[in-house]
Design an enzyme around this catalytic site. Structure first.
Site, PDB file in Angstrom:
ATOM      1  N   HIS A   1       7.322  46.019  -6.767  1.00 29.00           N
ATOM      2  CA  HIS A   1       7.960  44.775  -6.339  1.00 29.00           C
ATOM      3  C   HIS A   1       7.128  43.523  -6.644  1.00 29.00           C
ATOM      4  CE1 HIS A   1      10.777  47.442  -4.379  1.00 29.00           C
ATOM      5  NE2 HIS A   1       9.793  47.992  -3.687  1.00 29.00           N
TER       6      HIS A   1
ATOM      7  N   LYS B   1      14.347  36.541   6.638  1.00 26.11           N
ATOM      8  CA  LYS B   1      15.235  37.232   5.689  1.00 26.11           C
ATOM      9  C   LYS B   1      16.617  37.468   6.285  1.00 26.11           C
ATOM     10  CE  LYS B   1      12.178  37.537   2.426  1.00 26.11           C
ATOM     11  NZ  LYS B   1      11.322  36.503   3.002  1.00 26.11           N
TER      12      LYS B   1
ATOM     13  N   ARG C   1       8.855  26.945  -2.300  1.00 23.40           N
ATOM     14  CA  ARG C   1       7.576  26.463  -2.856  1.00 23.40           C
ATOM     15  C   ARG C   1       7.631  26.539  -4.374  1.00 23.40           C
ATOM     16  NH1 ARG C   1       6.092  31.378  -4.615  1.00 23.40           N
ATOM     17  NH2 ARG C   1       6.462  33.162  -3.278  1.00 23.40           N
TER      18      ARG C   1
ATOM     19  N   GLU D   1      19.875  47.155   3.334  1.00 25.39           N
ATOM     20  CA  GLU D   1      20.713  46.625   2.262  1.00 25.39           C
ATOM     21  C   GLU D   1      21.175  47.764   1.369  1.00 25.39           C
ATOM     22  OE1 GLU D   1      18.497  43.741   0.071  1.00 25.39           O
ATOM     23  OE2 GLU D   1      18.915  42.128   1.492  1.00 25.39           O
TER      24      GLU D   1
END
Length: 478
Positions: free
Chosen positions: A237, A118, A294, A202
């Site tokens: 999420h 990430k 993917r 973030e």
């Protein structure tokens, strides 16, 4: 490269059935691999060959690289389709297959590796001009550094696992007082889920939407997008409802985000199917979240509106064929997908295991069901308890929503508890009809969405009516 002759599907359930369907259409032989609890599953019975991996849980079967490669060599498979989850984003697996001369139907290992981190992927795409959420992804994991950087970013902030995904290792931190506890909690979860406790920070976007773009690249350097998907309705999420086109989405905003998605793909010379995920703010500001290297669970809504078969495209690209067009295909109508799970919404959505005594769906031209289970199948404690993906198409969004509500009400599952009623209530809300939802919508309205509105007496009456009209079926037989 010579055409693929035999594909081993390194996965299970509905996605294995989905891949087998396309491979058969293309005249390619298929091999299913399976764990002990899956020996009589639909995907095993659907494949041309089946190879036992042994074991019960994922770690001892579908996640065991050596066992899957051994199955490839024993069956003579010349390609592997990884589906999603399990080994689909495992760089070492893709490399080892290559060492044995077996094709991995997916991107090159360097692309998986670059986008799997990430922190690294944020830095990489930012260099290519893709907007990223203001944040901190430095090497230091000292609490004093996190405090300083959080002040610089401005509260609220989101702590996220660097190696994360699926909502694991994420915490919203609203103030300096919550920072240390939030970071430590995210680190514990990240270490448990990924074996890596590195955390990034973030800026937390208020009332965000989740909009992602399907991209596709070939081995000739071409990359295009196949439109967006709005996956804003999420629970912890995890996506619950996915649709395309995104509602309340201007052409100019779409154009900017599509361009950024393709740039992200080009940053890693991407080949095959990939999804670039963005967070979209209230004022139209958007930022790169991550790229999934993917096929995505929600890919059917893209297929329903473009008429394409993305698994076929994956196979053809793997064989070295160029993309059939360098222009994005047009979209027709609107498609929505919901995931039907064996889980109990009243008990915190805990998985509900056991035998499915009866499972039936309505039959309609505008409805697609992707499922790996049938009447008589067992939902076990070992794997994801998804029963089916139900995907509807309509000439426009409101028509699709109406059809979705009808199809959910006509779907029958006897056995484990399900989220069917929860889904019906969710897609029947006025705010969803207007497209005014954010990724917080379910959490903010959970109490209302979980209210019981169907009496048990009515359920039993409906069940009796159904079975009395199906003389040839006896769902209670073992």
């Amino acid at each position: 490269m010579k055409p693929i002759q035999k594909i081993l599907i390194a996965n299970r359930g509905e996605i294995a059935v989905r891949v087998i369907r396309t491979a058969k259409k293309m005249g390619i032989k298929t091999v299913a691999v399976y764990s002990d609890p899956d020996s009589q599953s639909l995907f095993v019975l659907s494949a041309d060959e089946a190879y036992p991996l042994g074991g019960t849980d994922a770690r001892s079967s579908y996640l065991n690289v050596d066992k899957v490669i051994e199955a490839c060599l024993a069956t003579g498979a010349d390609a592997v389709h990884p589906g999603y989850g399990f080994l689909s984003e495992n760089t070492d697996f893709a490399k080892k297959l290559s060492q044995h001369g077996i094709s991995f139907i997916g991107p090159k290992p360097h692309s998986i590796e670059a986008m799997g981190d990430k922190i690294g992927s944020r830095i990489l795409v930012a260099k290519s001009g893709v907007p990223v959420v203001p944040g901190y992804e430095g090497e230091s994991q000292e609490m004093s550094v996190f405090k300083k950087e959080a002040e610089k970013i401005g509260y609220p902030v989101m702590a996220k696992a660097s190696a994360g995904g699926g909502g694991k290792g994420m915490r919203r931190i609203n103030s300096p007082d919550e920072l240390e506890a939030g970071i430590l909690s995210a680190k514990r979860e990240a270490m448990s889920a990924f074996g890596d406790d590195r955390i990034l920070l973030e800026k937390y976007i208020v009332n965000p939407r989740h909009v992602e773009f399907q991209i596709f690249g070939d081995t000739h350097g071409n990359i295009i997008h196949l439109h967006e998907r709005d996956c804003s309705l999420q629970r912890r999420h995890q996506k619950v409802v996915e649709e395309t086109p995104a509602p309340n989405f201007s052409p100019s905003l779409k154009s900017k985000m599509a361009e950024a998605a393709v740039m992200a793909g080009k940053a890693v010379q991407y080949e095959g199917a990939g999804t670039v995920e963005f967070i979209l703010g209230e004022k139209g500001e958007f930022y790169f979240l991550e790229m999934n290297t993917r096929l995505q669970v929600e890919h059917p809504v893209t297929e329903m509106t473009t008429g394409l078969d993305l698994v076929e495209w994956q196979i053809r690209v793997c064989q070295g064929e160029p993309l059939p067009s360098l222009k994005s295909p047009s979209q027709k109508g609107h498609a929505i997908e919901v995931r039907i799970y064996a889980e109990d919404p009243k008990e915190g959505f805990l998985p509900s295991i056991g035998k499915i005594h009866h499972l039936s769906f309505p039959t309609r031209e505008d409805l697609r069901i992707d499922s790996g289970v049938v009447t008589g199948s067992e939902i076990t404690m070992y794997y994801d308890p998804m029963i089916a993906k139900l995907i509807v198409w309509g000439e426009d969004r409101l028509t699709a929503i109406e059809r979705l509500i009808e199809c959910l009400s006509e779907t029958i599952v006897f056995g484990p508890k399900t989220n069917l009623q929860f889904l019906q209530k969710l897609v029947s809300t006025e705010e969803f009809a207007k497209g005014n939802v954010s990724t917080h919508f379910i959490a903010d309205h959970e109490e209302q969405l979980l209210k019981e509105n169907t009496k048990d007496e009515l359920k039993f009456a409906l069940a009796g009516l159904f079975f009395s009209s199906k003389q040839t079926l006896d769902p209670w037989m073992p």
